[in-house]
Design a protein around this motif. Structure first.
Motif, PDB file in Angstrom:
ATOM      1  N   ARG A  82      -2.725-108.119 -24.992  1.00  0.00           N
ATOM      2  CA  ARG A  82      -3.370-107.044 -24.234  1.00  0.00           C
ATOM      3  C   ARG A  82      -4.199-106.144 -25.149  1.00  0.00           C
ATOM      4  O   ARG A  82      -5.254-105.637 -24.753  1.00  0.00           O
ATOM      5  CB  ARG A  82      -2.313-106.228 -23.468  1.00  0.00           C
ATOM      6  N   PHE A  83      -3.700-105.952 -26.365  1.00  0.00           N
ATOM      7  CA  PHE A  83      -4.458-105.193 -27.363  1.00  0.00           C
ATOM      8  C   PHE A  83      -5.814-105.858 -27.613  1.00  0.00           C
ATOM      9  O   PHE A  83      -6.865-105.207 -27.596  1.00  0.00           O
ATOM     10  CB  PHE A  83      -3.634-105.120 -28.655  1.00  0.00           C
ATOM     11  N   TYR A  84      -5.804-107.173 -27.819  1.00  0.00           N
ATOM     12  CA  TYR A  84      -7.060-107.894 -28.050  1.00  0.00           C
ATOM     13  C   TYR A  84      -7.935-107.887 -26.803  1.00  0.00           C
ATOM     14  O   TYR A  84      -9.170-107.766 -26.891  1.00  0.00           O
ATOM     15  CB  TYR A  84      -6.777-109.331 -28.476  1.00  0.00           C
ATOM     16  N   LEU A  85      -7.329-108.027 -25.641  1.00  0.00           N
ATOM     17  CA  LEU A  85      -8.099-108.058 -24.406  1.00  0.00           C
ATOM     18  C   LEU A  85      -8.840-106.746 -24.204  1.00  0.00           C
ATOM     19  O   LEU A  85      -9.995-106.743 -23.765  1.00  0.00           O
ATOM     20  CB  LEU A  85      -7.160-108.337 -23.228  1.00  0.00           C
ATOM     21  N   GLU A  86      -8.190-105.640 -24.528  1.00  0.00           N
ATOM     22  CA  GLU A  86      -8.838-104.336 -24.397  1.00  0.00           C
ATOM     23  C   GLU A  86     -10.070-104.241 -25.296  1.00  0.00           C
ATOM     24  O   GLU A  86     -11.028-103.531 -24.972  1.00  0.00           O
ATOM     25  CB  GLU A  86      -7.848-103.220 -24.754  1.00  0.00           C
ATOM     26  N   ARG A  87     -10.048-104.980 -26.385  1.00  0.00           N
ATOM     27  CA  ARG A  87     -11.177-104.988 -27.315  1.00  0.00           C
ATOM     28  C   ARG A  87     -12.150-106.131 -27.037  1.00  0.00           C
ATOM     29  O   ARG A  87     -13.017-106.426 -27.845  1.00  0.00           O
ATOM     30  CB  ARG A  87     -10.647-105.067 -28.761  1.00  0.00           C
ATOM     31  N   ASN A  88     -11.998-106.752 -25.881  1.00  0.00           N
ATOM     32  CA  ASN A  88     -12.869-107.830 -25.419  1.00  0.00           C
ATOM     33  C   ASN A  88     -12.841-109.051 -26.330  1.00  0.00           C
ATOM     34  O   ASN A  88     -13.814-109.810 -26.400  1.00  0.00           O
ATOM     35  CB  ASN A  88     -14.324-107.334 -25.252  1.00  0.00           C
ATOM     36  N   GLY A 113      -1.716-111.821 -18.114  1.00  0.00           N
ATOM     37  CA  GLY A 113      -2.676-111.752 -19.209  1.00  0.00           C
ATOM     38  C   GLY A 113      -3.718-112.855 -19.115  1.00  0.00           C
ATOM     39  O   GLY A 113      -4.922-112.610 -19.269  1.00  0.00           O
ATOM     40  N   MET A 114      -3.275-114.073 -18.845  1.00  0.00           N
ATOM     41  CA  MET A 114      -4.202-115.191 -18.697  1.00  0.00           C
ATOM     42  C   MET A 114      -5.133-114.967 -17.505  1.00  0.00           C
ATOM     43  O   MET A 114      -6.331-115.296 -17.567  1.00  0.00           O
ATOM     44  CB  MET A 114      -3.422-116.486 -18.522  1.00  0.00           C
ATOM     45  N   ALA A 115      -4.591-114.392 -16.429  1.00  0.00           N
ATOM     46  CA  ALA A 115      -5.421-114.096 -15.262  1.00  0.00           C
ATOM     47  C   ALA A 115      -6.505-113.074 -15.603  1.00  0.00           C
ATOM     48  O   ALA A 115      -7.663-113.199 -15.171  1.00  0.00           O
ATOM     49  CB  ALA A 115      -4.548-113.572 -14.117  1.00  0.00           C
ATOM     50  N   LEU A 116      -6.147-112.068 -16.383  1.00  0.00           N
ATOM     51  CA  LEU A 116      -7.118-111.049 -16.779  1.00  0.00           C
ATOM     52  C   LEU A 116      -8.199-111.621 -17.692  1.00  0.00           C
ATOM     53  O   LEU A 116      -9.379-111.271 -17.571  1.00  0.00           O
ATOM     54  CB  LEU A 116      -6.400-109.892 -17.478  1.00  0.00           C
ATOM     55  N   VAL A 117      -7.806-112.508 -18.600  1.00  0.00           N
ATOM     56  CA  VAL A 117      -8.792-113.170 -19.464  1.00  0.00           C
ATOM     57  C   VAL A 117      -9.776-113.954 -18.606  1.00  0.00           C
ATOM     58  O   VAL A 117     -10.999-113.861 -18.780  1.00  0.00           O
ATOM     59  CB  VAL A 117      -8.102-114.109 -20.475  1.00  0.00           C
ATOM     60  N   ALA A 118      -9.250-114.742 -17.675  1.00  0.00           N
ATOM     61  CA  ALA A 118     -10.107-115.560 -16.817  1.00  0.00           C
ATOM     62  C   ALA A 118     -11.001-114.686 -15.932  1.00  0.00           C
ATOM     63  O   ALA A 118     -12.183-114.983 -15.739  1.00  0.00           O
ATOM     64  CB  ALA A 118      -9.257-116.491 -15.965  1.00  0.00           C
ATOM     65  N   ALA A 119     -10.437-113.595 -15.416  1.00  0.00           N
ATOM     66  CA  ALA A 119     -11.216-112.707 -14.551  1.00  0.00           C
ATOM     67  C   ALA A 119     -12.394-112.101 -15.301  1.00  0.00           C
ATOM     68  O   ALA A 119     -13.455-111.862 -14.719  1.00  0.00           O
ATOM     69  CB  ALA A 119     -10.325-111.602 -13.994  1.00  0.00           C
ATOM     70  N   GLY A 120     -12.207-111.856 -16.609  1.00  0.00           N
ATOM     71  CA  GLY A 120     -13.288-111.291 -17.408  1.00  0.00           C
ATOM     72  C   GLY A 120     -14.497-112.193 -17.485  1.00  0.00           C
ATOM     73  O   GLY A 120     -15.613-111.723 -17.718  1.00  0.00           O
ATOM     74  N   GLY A 121     -14.289-113.487 -17.280  1.00  0.00           N
ATOM     75  CA  GLY A 121     -15.398-114.438 -17.283  1.00  0.00           C
ATOM     76  C   GLY A 121     -15.686-114.994 -15.907  1.00  0.00           C
ATOM     77  O   GLY A 121     -16.363-116.019 -15.772  1.00  0.00           O
ATOM     78  N   PHE A 122     -15.185-114.312 -14.867  1.00  0.00           N
ATOM     79  CA  PHE A 122     -15.336-114.749 -13.480  1.00  0.00           C
ATOM     80  C   PHE A 122     -14.953-116.223 -13.332  1.00  0.00           C
ATOM     81  O   PHE A 122     -15.646-117.027 -12.715  1.00  0.00           O
ATOM     82  CB  PHE A 122     -16.763-114.512 -12.980  1.00  0.00           C
ATOM     83  N   ASP A 123     -13.821-116.547 -13.908  1.00  0.00           N
ATOM     84  CA  ASP A 123     -13.293-117.907 -13.873  1.00  0.00           C
ATOM     85  C   ASP A 123     -12.291-118.006 -12.720  1.00  0.00           C
ATOM     86  O   ASP A 123     -11.340-117.219 -12.656  1.00  0.00           O
ATOM     87  CB  ASP A 123     -12.605-118.214 -15.208  1.00  0.00           C
ATOM     88  N   PRO A 124     -12.464-118.970 -11.803  1.00  0.00           N
ATOM     89  CA  PRO A 124     -11.527-119.109 -10.680  1.00  0.00           C
ATOM     90  C   PRO A 124     -10.074-119.323 -11.104  1.00  0.00           C
ATOM     91  O   PRO A 124      -9.162-119.119 -10.292  1.00  0.00           O
ATOM     92  CB  PRO A 124     -12.060-120.340  -9.929  1.00  0.00           C
ATOM     93  N   LEU A 147      -6.389-110.483  -8.090  1.00  0.00           N
ATOM     94  CA  LEU A 147      -6.856-111.217  -6.912  1.00  0.00           C
ATOM     95  C   LEU A 147      -7.857-110.378  -6.115  1.00  0.00           C
ATOM     96  O   LEU A 147      -8.849-110.909  -5.592  1.00  0.00           O
ATOM     97  CB  LEU A 147      -5.668-111.603  -6.038  1.00  0.00           C
ATOM     98  N   ALA A 148      -7.614-109.075  -6.037  1.00  0.00           N
ATOM     99  CA  ALA A 148      -8.546-108.190  -5.328  1.00  0.00           C
ATOM    100  C   ALA A 148      -9.889-108.130  -6.050  1.00  0.00           C
ATOM    101  O   ALA A 148     -10.954-108.200  -5.425  1.00  0.00           O
ATOM    102  CB  ALA A 148      -7.947-106.788  -5.210  1.00  0.00           C
ATOM    103  N   ARG A 149      -9.827-108.020  -7.359  1.00  0.00           N
ATOM    104  CA  ARG A 149     -11.056-107.953  -8.154  1.00  0.00           C
ATOM    105  C   ARG A 149     -11.854-109.248  -8.014  1.00  0.00           C
ATOM    106  O   ARG A 149     -13.077-109.215  -7.826  1.00  0.00           O
ATOM    107  CB  ARG A 149     -10.692-107.694  -9.621  1.00  0.00           C
TER     108      ARG A 149
END
Length: 218
Positions: A82-88, A113-124, A147-149
């Motif tokens: 999550r630390f890395y994800l916050e830093r993109n 966490g994996m869902a958030l990574v995928a969502a950042g790239g609009f990955d289904p 899921l809402a996002r």
């Protein structure tokens, strides 16, 4: 093993208390809380403290130490991710979430966490990971927010509202869910004050939510 688990619980609880202060916009109190964590002598607590204080080098050092100290516990890897994800740094984050899933299969926080990574790239795949997380932990409101996002970015505000409402049913203070509901109202020409007023009460300093809304509009 029981002592290790207890130590991990205490470390996580302390960090949750500090994060709660931040989520409620109590920034001075949060800073004091996280500063105290850097002096705790517990690697995971110290990593969380340095993360909040924007000392990336020290945060990395102590996350690494926490993982080494507890190789069979997925939580330090998830928090480091999550630390890395916050830093993109999505690739680094994904690698740590994947490691956490190797330690404990279907660990809900790692799946989120994996869902958030995928969502950042609009990955289904974000939908797949979020749904898996909910199977493991039906109260994982963050999964409903993912899921809402995704539904919003996929042009389906009706489904987005359903998922945001599910998140809010679990946690009435789910801040991304509140901003998504407000964004849906704005798209329909409504003021959205029902949701922004609630968000203001929870966290008047929640600028990240309006960044999310801007991204959805774009």
């Amino acid at each position: 093993m029981r002592l290790l688990a207890l130590g991990m619980f205490v470390a996580t609880a302390w960090a949750q208390d500090c994060r709660s202060l931040h989520r409620h916009g109590k920034l001075n109190e949060a800073k004091a809380c996280f500063t105290k964590l850097t002096q705790s002598g517990n690697a995971l607590q110290m990593a969380e403290g340095y993360w909040y204080l924007n000392n990336s080098d020290q945060a990395n050092n102590f996350f690494r130490a926490a993982v080494k100290a507890q190789p069979k516990n997925p939580e330090p890897r998830v928090r480091w991710g999550r630390f890395y994800l916050e830093r993109n740094k999505r690739e680094d984050a994904a690698a740590l979430f994947a490691e956490a899933l190797e330690v404990q299969k279907d660990y809900a926080p790692a799946l989120i966490g994996m869902a958030l990574v995928a969502a950042g790239g609009f990955d289904p795949k974000s939908v797949e990971f979020a749904e898996k997380a909910l199977k493991q932990d039906p109260k994982a409101y963050e999964a409903h927010e993912v899921l809402a996002r995704f539904a919003m970015e996929d042009g389906n505000p009706t489904e987005a509202a359903v998922q945001a409402d599910k998140a809010l049913a679990i946690s009435p203070e789910a801040q991304d869910a509140l901003i998504i509901r407000a964004t849906i109202d704005w798209m329909e020409g409504k003021p959205g004050t029902e949701w922004t007023d609630r968000l203001e009460k929870v966290n008047p300093a929640y600028a990240e939510g309006y960044t999310l809304a801007a991204r959805i509009f774009v």
